[in-house]
Design a protein around this motif. Structure first.
Motif, PDB file in Angstrom:
ATOM      1  N   ALA A 108       0.838  -1.211   0.000  1.00 42.67           N
ATOM      2  CA  ALA A 108       0.000   0.000   0.000  1.00 42.67           C
ATOM      3  C   ALA A 108       0.868   1.254   0.000  1.00 42.67           C
ATOM      4  N   THR A 109       1.946   1.244   0.762  1.00 39.64           N
ATOM      5  CA  THR A 109       2.847   2.400   0.805  1.00 39.64           C
ATOM      6  C   THR A 109       3.485   2.637  -0.550  1.00 39.64           C
ATOM      7  N   GLU A 110       3.998   1.581  -1.164  1.00 40.56           N
ATOM      8  CA  GLU A 110       4.640   1.712  -2.473  1.00 40.56           C
ATOM      9  C   GLU A 110       3.648   2.190  -3.536  1.00 40.56           C
ATOM     10  N   LEU A 111       2.433   1.641  -3.517  1.00 34.95           N
ATOM     11  CA  LEU A 111       1.432   2.066  -4.501  1.00 34.95           C
ATOM     12  C   LEU A 111       1.005   3.516  -4.278  1.00 34.95           C
ATOM     13  N   GLY A 112       0.939   3.933  -3.017  1.00 30.65           N
ATOM     14  CA  GLY A 112       0.611   5.332  -2.722  1.00 30.65           C
ATOM     15  C   GLY A 112       1.672   6.280  -3.256  1.00 30.65           C
ATOM     16  N   GLU A 113       2.939   5.890  -3.091  1.00 23.25           N
ATOM     17  CA  GLU A 113       4.027   6.717  -3.616  1.00 23.25           C
ATOM     18  C   GLU A 113       4.010   6.744  -5.142  1.00 23.25           C
ATOM     19  N   LEU A 114       3.720   5.601  -5.751  1.00 24.98           N
ATOM     20  CA  LEU A 114       3.637   5.543  -7.208  1.00 24.98           C
ATOM     21  C   LEU A 114       2.501   6.419  -7.723  1.00 24.98           C
ATOM     22  N   LYS A 115       1.358   6.374  -7.063  1.00 20.79           N
ATOM     23  CA  LYS A 115       0.209   7.184  -7.467  1.00 20.79           C
ATOM     24  C   LYS A 115       0.547   8.667  -7.373  1.00 20.79           C
ATOM     25  N   ALA A 116       1.181   9.085  -6.280  1.00 15.90           N
ATOM     26  CA  ALA A 116       1.551  10.488  -6.117  1.00 15.90           C
ATOM     27  C   ALA A 116       2.532  10.929  -7.202  1.00 15.90           C
ATOM     28  N   ALA A 117       3.481  10.069  -7.539  1.00 18.21           N
ATOM     29  CA  ALA A 117       4.459  10.401  -8.582  1.00 18.21           C
ATOM     30  C   ALA A 117       3.786  10.522  -9.947  1.00 18.21           C
ATOM     31  N   ILE A 118       2.856   9.621 -10.236  1.00 19.07           N
ATOM     32  CA  ILE A 118       2.165   9.668 -11.528  1.00 19.07           C
ATOM     33  C   ILE A 118       1.317  10.932 -11.642  1.00 19.07           C
ATOM     34  N   VAL A 119       0.590  11.272 -10.572  1.00 21.92           N
ATOM     35  CA  VAL A 119      -0.243  12.480 -10.594  1.00 21.92           C
ATOM     36  C   VAL A 119       0.633  13.721 -10.794  1.00 21.92           C
ATOM     37  N   ALA A 120       1.744  13.803 -10.066  1.00 19.53           N
ATOM     38  CA  ALA A 120       2.638  14.955 -10.201  1.00 19.53           C
ATOM     39  C   ALA A 120       3.241  15.013 -11.604  1.00 19.53           C
ATOM     40  N   PHE A 121       3.648  13.861 -12.112  1.00 18.12           N
ATOM     41  CA  PHE A 121       4.228  13.802 -13.450  1.00 18.12           C
ATOM     42  C   PHE A 121       3.225  14.249 -14.509  1.00 18.12           C
ATOM     43  N   LEU A 122       1.996  13.754 -14.427  1.00 16.93           N
ATOM     44  CA  LEU A 122       0.972  14.129 -15.415  1.00 16.93           C
ATOM     45  C   LEU A 122       0.586  15.601 -15.302  1.00 16.93           C
ATOM     46  N   ALA A 123       0.483  16.107 -14.078  1.00 14.21           N
ATOM     47  CA  ALA A 123       0.167  17.532 -13.902  1.00 14.21           C
ATOM     48  C   ALA A 123       1.284  18.392 -14.487  1.00 14.21           C
ATOM     49  N   GLY A 124       2.512  18.011 -14.202  1.00 14.15           N
ATOM     50  CA  GLY A 124       3.650  18.753 -14.750  1.00 14.15           C
ATOM     51  C   GLY A 124       3.688  18.693 -16.265  1.00 14.15           C
ATOM     52  N   LEU A 125       3.423  17.532 -16.796  1.00 15.73           N
ATOM     53  CA  LEU A 125       3.413  17.367 -18.251  1.00 15.73           C
ATOM     54  C   LEU A 125       2.324  18.221 -18.897  1.00 15.73           C
TER      55      LEU A 125
ATOM     56  N   ILE B 114      13.485  12.169 -17.884  1.00 17.31           N
ATOM     57  CA  ILE B 114      13.526  12.425 -16.439  1.00 17.31           C
ATOM     58  C   ILE B 114      12.408  11.653 -15.743  1.00 17.31           C
ATOM     59  N   GLY B 115      11.210  11.677 -16.300  1.00 21.59           N
ATOM     60  CA  GLY B 115      10.074  10.953 -15.707  1.00 21.59           C
ATOM     61  C   GLY B 115      10.287   9.455 -15.687  1.00 21.59           C
ATOM     62  N   SER B 116      10.840   8.904 -16.751  1.00 21.65           N
ATOM     63  CA  SER B 116      11.081   7.457 -16.766  1.00 21.65           C
ATOM     64  C   SER B 116      12.171   7.079 -15.782  1.00 21.65           C
ATOM     65  N   GLY B 117      13.148   7.949 -15.548  1.00 17.07           N
ATOM     66  CA  GLY B 117      14.186   7.693 -14.540  1.00 17.07           C
ATOM     67  C   GLY B 117      13.590   7.655 -13.143  1.00 17.07           C
ATOM     68  N   THR B 118      12.648   8.523 -12.876  1.00 17.07           N
ATOM     69  CA  THR B 118      11.973   8.544 -11.579  1.00 17.07           C
ATOM     70  C   THR B 118      11.130   7.284 -11.396  1.00 17.07           C
ATOM     71  N   ALA B 119      10.468   6.833 -12.440  1.00 25.60           N
ATOM     72  CA  ALA B 119       9.612   5.645 -12.353  1.00 25.60           C
ATOM     73  C   ALA B 119      10.436   4.382 -12.080  1.00 25.60           C
ATOM     74  N   ARG B 120      11.702   4.370 -12.491  1.00 24.64           N
ATOM     75  CA  ARG B 120      12.541   3.190 -12.261  1.00 24.64           C
ATOM     76  C   ARG B 120      12.888   2.995 -10.794  1.00 24.64           C
ATOM     77  N   THR B 121      12.727   4.012  -9.960  1.00 25.99           N
ATOM     78  CA  THR B 121      13.089   3.878  -8.548  1.00 25.99           C
ATOM     79  C   THR B 121      12.048   3.116  -7.746  1.00 25.99           C
ATOM     80  N   PHE B 122      10.886   2.878  -8.313  1.00 25.98           N
ATOM     81  CA  PHE B 122       9.839   2.166  -7.581  1.00 25.98           C
ATOM     82  C   PHE B 122      10.098   0.676  -7.604  1.00 25.98           C
ATOM     83  N   ASN B 123       9.895   0.059  -6.455  1.00 22.55           N
ATOM     84  CA  ASN B 123      10.124  -1.368  -6.315  1.00 22.55           C
ATOM     85  C   ASN B 123       8.872  -1.978  -5.699  1.00 22.55           C
ATOM     86  N   LEU B 124       8.131  -2.707  -6.499  1.00 22.80           N
ATOM     87  CA  LEU B 124       6.903  -3.316  -6.007  1.00 22.80           C
ATOM     88  C   LEU B 124       7.145  -4.664  -5.327  1.00 22.80           C
ATOM     89  N   VAL B 125       8.402  -5.109  -5.324  1.00 27.39           N
ATOM     90  CA  VAL B 125       8.739  -6.336  -4.593  1.00 27.39           C
ATOM     91  C   VAL B 125       8.856  -5.975  -3.119  1.00 27.39           C
TER      92      VAL B 125
END
Length: 139
Positions: free
Chosen positions: A40-57, A104-115
């Motif tokens: 849940a923590t990892e998915l919450g962080e991923l969701k926040a990153a995606i929202v910020a990335f899309l808003a910025g884009l 830059i966005g794809s580099g940020t997305a690589r830091t997420f680890n769902l394992v």
């Protein structure tokens, strides 16, 4: 001295195994909760990153388009370039900027680890503990 020996009774094998099974059940419930919390923590962080990335884009795209229109018309007026040439120049510049932003966005997305690494580590420790308890209960 015999009174002390008779008052001390060793637990039966069944009682030891029952206690061990209860401990294992508790441990499994705790590990399951840890797994749920970690995911849940990892998915919450991923969701926040995606929202910020899309808003910025979106904001970058809108501002780039407005800037493009302003500069294209400025070039047309000042340099005397045709509108099509002015649009073409700035389209190429925006393409380059967009590619940099996506990199830059794809580099940020690589830091997420769902394992769930903490859960896996904890499960390994628990397995070792259970093995030790099983050895202890045999003696």
């Amino acid at each position: 001295m015999q009174e002390n020996q008779s008052s001390f009774t060793r637990p039966s094998m069944a009682a030891l195994l029952t206690g061990l099974l209860d401990d294992v059940r508790t441990l499994i419930r705790q590990e399951y909760q840890l797994l749920k919390d970690e995911i849940a923590t990892e998915l919450g962080e991923l969701k926040a990153a995606i929202v910020a990335f899309l808003a910025g884009l979106f904001l970058l795209t809108a501002s780039a388009l407005l800037f493009l229109l302003a500069v294209v018309h400025l070039l047309h007026e000042v340099a005397g370039l045709p509108l099509w040439a002015s649009y073409g120049i700035f389209a190429l510049l925006l393409l380059g900027g967009g590619l940099v932003a996506l990199k830059i966005g794809s580099g940020t997305a690589r830091t997420f680890n769902l394992v769930p690494t903490r859960t896996i580590h904890s499960l390994k420790e628990d397995t070792q503990w259970i093995k030790q308890q099983m050895r202890w209960s045999r003696t």
